[in-house]
Design an enzyme around this catalytic site. Structure first.
Site, PDB file in Angstrom:
ATOM      1  N   ASN A  49     -10.232   0.329  -0.292  1.00 52.23           N
ATOM      2  CA  ASN A  49      -8.773   0.371  -0.275  1.00 52.23           C
ATOM      3  C   ASN A  49      -8.259  -0.173  -1.612  1.00 52.23           C
ATOM      4  O   ASN A  49      -8.330  -1.381  -1.858  1.00 52.23           O
ATOM      5  CB  ASN A  49      -8.270  -0.477   0.906  1.00 52.23           C
ATOM      6  CG  ASN A  49      -6.753  -0.480   1.029  1.00 52.23           C
ATOM      7  OD1 ASN A  49      -6.049  -0.040   0.125  1.00 52.23           O
ATOM      8  ND2 ASN A  49      -6.259  -0.988   2.137  1.00 52.23           N
ATOM      9  N   HIS A 107      -3.166   7.304   2.551  1.00 49.39           N
ATOM     10  CA  HIS A 107      -3.607   5.989   2.084  1.00 49.39           C
ATOM     11  C   HIS A 107      -4.972   5.696   2.702  1.00 49.39           C
ATOM     12  O   HIS A 107      -5.238   6.079   3.842  1.00 49.39           O
ATOM     13  CB  HIS A 107      -2.581   4.938   2.510  1.00 49.39           C
ATOM     14  CG  HIS A 107      -3.031   3.544   2.262  1.00 49.39           C
ATOM     15  ND1 HIS A 107      -3.456   3.126   1.019  1.00 49.39           N
ATOM     16  CD2 HIS A 107      -3.155   2.465   3.092  1.00 49.39           C
ATOM     17  CE1 HIS A 107      -3.809   1.851   1.099  1.00 49.39           C
ATOM     18  NE2 HIS A 107      -3.638   1.431   2.333  1.00 49.39           N
ATOM     19  N   CYS A 165       0.822  -1.221   0.000  1.00 46.87           N
ATOM     20  CA  CYS A 165       0.000   0.000   0.000  1.00 46.87           C
ATOM     21  C   CYS A 165       0.856   1.273   0.000  1.00 46.87           C
ATOM     22  O   CYS A 165       0.343   2.376  -0.155  1.00 46.87           O
ATOM     23  CB  CYS A 165      -0.942   0.001   1.199  1.00 46.87           C
ATOM     24  SG  CYS A 165      -2.146  -1.319   1.099  1.00 46.87           S
TER      25      CYS A 165
HETATM   26  O1  UT7 Z   1      -3.860  -1.099   3.594  1.00 46.72           O
HETATM   27  C1  UT7 Z   1      -3.000  -1.959   4.266  1.00 46.72           C
HETATM   28  C2  UT7 Z   1      -3.054  -1.759   5.741  1.00 46.72           C
HETATM   29  N1  UT7 Z   1      -4.312  -2.211   6.267  1.00 46.72           N
HETATM   30  C3  UT7 Z   1      -4.906  -1.541   7.251  1.00 46.72           C
HETATM   31  O2  UT7 Z   1      -4.434  -0.505   7.660  1.00 46.72           O
HETATM   32  C4  UT7 Z   1      -6.148  -2.163   7.882  1.00 46.72           C
HETATM   33  C5  UT7 Z   1      -6.113  -1.979   9.391  1.00 46.72           C
HETATM   34  N2  UT7 Z   1      -7.194  -2.664  10.083  1.00 46.72           N
HETATM   35  C6  UT7 Z   1      -8.484  -2.247  10.050  1.00 46.72           C
HETATM   36  O3  UT7 Z   1      -8.811  -1.313   9.337  1.00 46.72           O
HETATM   37  C7  UT7 Z   1      -9.476  -2.894  10.992  1.00 46.72           C
HETATM   38  O4  UT7 Z   1      -8.798  -3.679  11.931  1.00 46.72           O
HETATM   39  C8  UT7 Z   1     -10.531  -3.787  10.255  1.00 46.72           C
HETATM   40  C9  UT7 Z   1     -11.468  -2.909   9.453  1.00 46.72           C
HETATM   41  C10 UT7 Z   1      -9.839  -4.787   9.358  1.00 46.72           C
HETATM   42  C11 UT7 Z   1     -11.363  -4.544  11.292  1.00 46.72           C
HETATM   43  O5  UT7 Z   1     -11.974  -3.627  12.203  1.00 46.72           O
HETATM   44  P1  UT7 Z   1     -11.842  -3.837  13.757  1.00 46.72           P
HETATM   45  O6  UT7 Z   1     -12.599  -2.762  14.394  1.00 46.72           O
HETATM   46  O7  UT7 Z   1     -10.381  -3.959  14.110  1.00 46.72           O
HETATM   47  O8  UT7 Z   1     -12.612  -5.192  13.966  1.00 46.72           O
HETATM   48  P2  UT7 Z   1     -12.074  -6.552  14.586  1.00 46.72           P
HETATM   49  O9  UT7 Z   1     -11.226  -7.284  13.605  1.00 46.72           O
HETATM   50  O10 UT7 Z   1     -11.531  -6.299  15.948  1.00 46.72           O
HETATM   51  O11 UT7 Z   1     -13.428  -7.347  14.734  1.00 46.72           O
HETATM   52  C12 UT7 Z   1     -14.466  -6.897  15.634  1.00 46.72           C
HETATM   53  C13 UT7 Z   1     -15.651  -7.820  15.523  1.00 46.72           C
HETATM   54  C14 UT7 Z   1     -15.257  -9.312  15.620  1.00 46.72           C
HETATM   55  O12 UT7 Z   1     -16.277  -9.964  16.326  1.00 46.72           O
HETATM   56  P3  UT7 Z   1     -16.092 -10.332  17.885  1.00 46.72           P
HETATM   57  O13 UT7 Z   1     -14.869 -11.189  17.948  1.00 46.72           O
HETATM   58  O14 UT7 Z   1     -15.901  -9.001  18.580  1.00 46.72           O
HETATM   59  O15 UT7 Z   1     -17.347 -11.037  18.205  1.00 46.72           O
HETATM   60  C15 UT7 Z   1     -15.251  -9.778  14.193  1.00 46.72           C
HETATM   61  O16 UT7 Z   1     -15.531 -11.159  14.070  1.00 46.72           O
HETATM   62  O17 UT7 Z   1     -16.268  -7.671  14.238  1.00 46.72           O
HETATM   63  C16 UT7 Z   1     -16.366  -8.949  13.593  1.00 46.72           C
HETATM   64  N3  UT7 Z   1     -16.249  -8.754  12.162  1.00 46.72           N
HETATM   65  C17 UT7 Z   1     -17.275  -8.463  11.354  1.00 46.72           C
HETATM   66  N4  UT7 Z   1     -18.585  -8.301  11.597  1.00 46.72           N
HETATM   67  C18 UT7 Z   1     -19.373  -7.996  10.556  1.00 46.72           C
HETATM   68  C19 UT7 Z   1     -15.108  -8.793  11.415  1.00 46.72           C
HETATM   69  N5  UT7 Z   1     -15.392  -8.523  10.129  1.00 46.72           N
HETATM   70  C20 UT7 Z   1     -16.727  -8.315  10.067  1.00 46.72           C
HETATM   71  C21 UT7 Z   1     -17.609  -7.996   9.023  1.00 46.72           C
HETATM   72  N6  UT7 Z   1     -18.913  -7.829   9.304  1.00 46.72           N
HETATM   73  N7  UT7 Z   1     -17.197  -7.817   7.747  1.00 46.72           N
END
Ligand code: UT7
Length: 335
Positions: A288, A258, A117
């Site tokens: 993204n 980004h 990225c």
């Molecule tokens: O470009 C390259 C660099 N990449 C980045 O900078 C990405 C950085 N990371 C992020 O932007 C975020 O971490 C994400 C958008 C990928 C995820 O968001 P988050 O707030 O960190 O969510 P999480 O992974 O902590 O998940 C929270 C909850 C989980 O459920 P539990 O364990 O709390 O019950 C996940 O299973 O959300 C759940 N979850 C979803 N729910 C509905 C994960 N993906 C989804 C989804 N829809 N698509």
């Protein structure tokens, strides 16, 4: 009289595919919903290159073609073409060599830049060094990624995040001083491999029936960890480049970050004490697009830009790689 050469962007071209993949459609593919994606990431829809047989070079070529038309640049005058991508058409030859062939460039060399990225941010700096050294007068720098080719549409943690697109800038030598690429702070820390990678398809784990059966040819990400690193590094890099160049909320016109997550972008803006009006955002309608996020943001906002605008470009990606550049815009509005 100084003979310092500046490296300035003199035009931008872009291309986004027609197909719009909405959150609503995604929620019929995996267990997700518009509310979660909008609140956690800030994406409403993304574009997908759906036509069979078309890869990253197709979008890169479209963007570069528009760039050549807008700038009227003579193809014979281009010295080099760089394509920043993680989704090359083939392992070899380079995507840049394919684009060069389609554009009919006769006097240029071509190479791909594999910076995830951060690919555009890194390659703009490398191209600027080539221009400032006097080695090249005109370089086309393209950020292009067909992320849909490496995203697992059965994995709800990653499939809402990414989209396809490409944008190209023409970087030219200028005798005008104090303009264009002014300063850069680029870094890599090597800690990122476990958190963001594609498990198979490279030389460590070549393709096999096993890798296909276990769905190892897709992007893998531990989002929470990557999020923390992204916020810290992008904010620190921007703060450093601002301080080093006497930039602050009163004299910065634009941040061009980004686009991985709207919450990351907001955190960076907050750290610099900038309002979101000063931040280019395209994540809501493009997602993204990896190496294409920054040039696509410039392409979409070109008409708002004024000569002398102080801008900070910043990115973060797999590796981890990260950085920020100070750029001073060189022309008024769209050309
Ligand atoms: O470009 C390259 C660099 N990449 C980045 O900078 C990405 C950085 N990371 C992020 O932007 C975020 O971490 C994400 C958008 C990928 C995820 O968001 P988050 O707030 O960190 O969510 P999480 O992974 O902590 O998940 C929270 C909850 C989980 O459920 P539990 O364990 O709390 O019950 C996940 O299973 O959300 C759940 N979850 C979803 N729910 C509905 C994960 N993906 C989804 C989804 N829809 N698509």
């Amino acid at each position: 009289m100084s003979n310092k050469i500046s490296a300035v962007i003199t035009g931008i071209g872009g291309y986004i595919p027609d197909y719009v993949l909405t959150n609503e459609e995604l929620s019929r593919m995996v267990d997700t919903n518009d509310e979660w994606i909008m609140t956690r990431v800030g994406i409403k829809e993304r574009r997908i290159l759906t036509e069979e047989g078309l890869g990253t070079s197709y979008m890169a070529r479209k963007a570069a073609k528009q760039l050549m038309q807008k700038t009227g640049a003579d193809p014979d005058s281009i010295d080099a073409i760089v394509v920043a991508t993680s989704t090359a058409d083939y392992k070899f030859p380079s995507t840049a060599s394919i684009v060069l062939g389609k554009l009919g460039l006769k006097n240029a060399f071509a190479f791909d830049f594999w910076g995830a990225c951060c690919g555009f941010l890194y390659s703009l700096d490398v191209a600027a060094s080539m221009v400032k050294s006097g080695r090249c007068k005109k370089v086309i720098v393209i950020g292009a990624d067909k992320m849909s080719s490496i995203v697992d549409y059965k994995d709800r943690q990653t499939c809402p995040l990414f989209g396809d697109g490409a944008a190209a800038v023409l970087l030219e030598a200028s005798e005008e001083e104090n303009i264009g690429v002014m300063d850069s702070h680029l870094r890599a820390d090597g800690k990122g491999l476990p958190f963001l990678h594609m498990k198979a398809g490279g030389s460590v784990c070549p393709p096999s029936h096993f890798t296909i059966d276990h769905r190892l040819h897709y992007l893998y990400q531990e989002g929470r960890t990557v999020f923390r690193y992204a916020v810290t590094n992008m904010s620190d890099d921007c703060a450093l480049i601002a301080e080093r160049n006497g930039l602050n909320k009163d004299n910065i016109q634009w941040i061009v970050p980004h686009q991985a997550n709207l919450r990351i972008i907001e955190a960076v803006a907050k750290r610099l004490d900038l309002s979101m009006d000063q931040v280019m955002v395209n994540i809501e309608h493009l997602g993204n697009t990896s190496a294409a996020t920054i040039p696509l943001a410039l392409w979409e906002n070109e008409s708002k830009l004024r000569k002398g605008d102080n801008m900070i470009f910043t990115a973060f990606g797999a590796g981890f790689v990260h950085g920020a550049s100070y750029y001073k815009w060189a022309y008024d509005g769209a050309q």
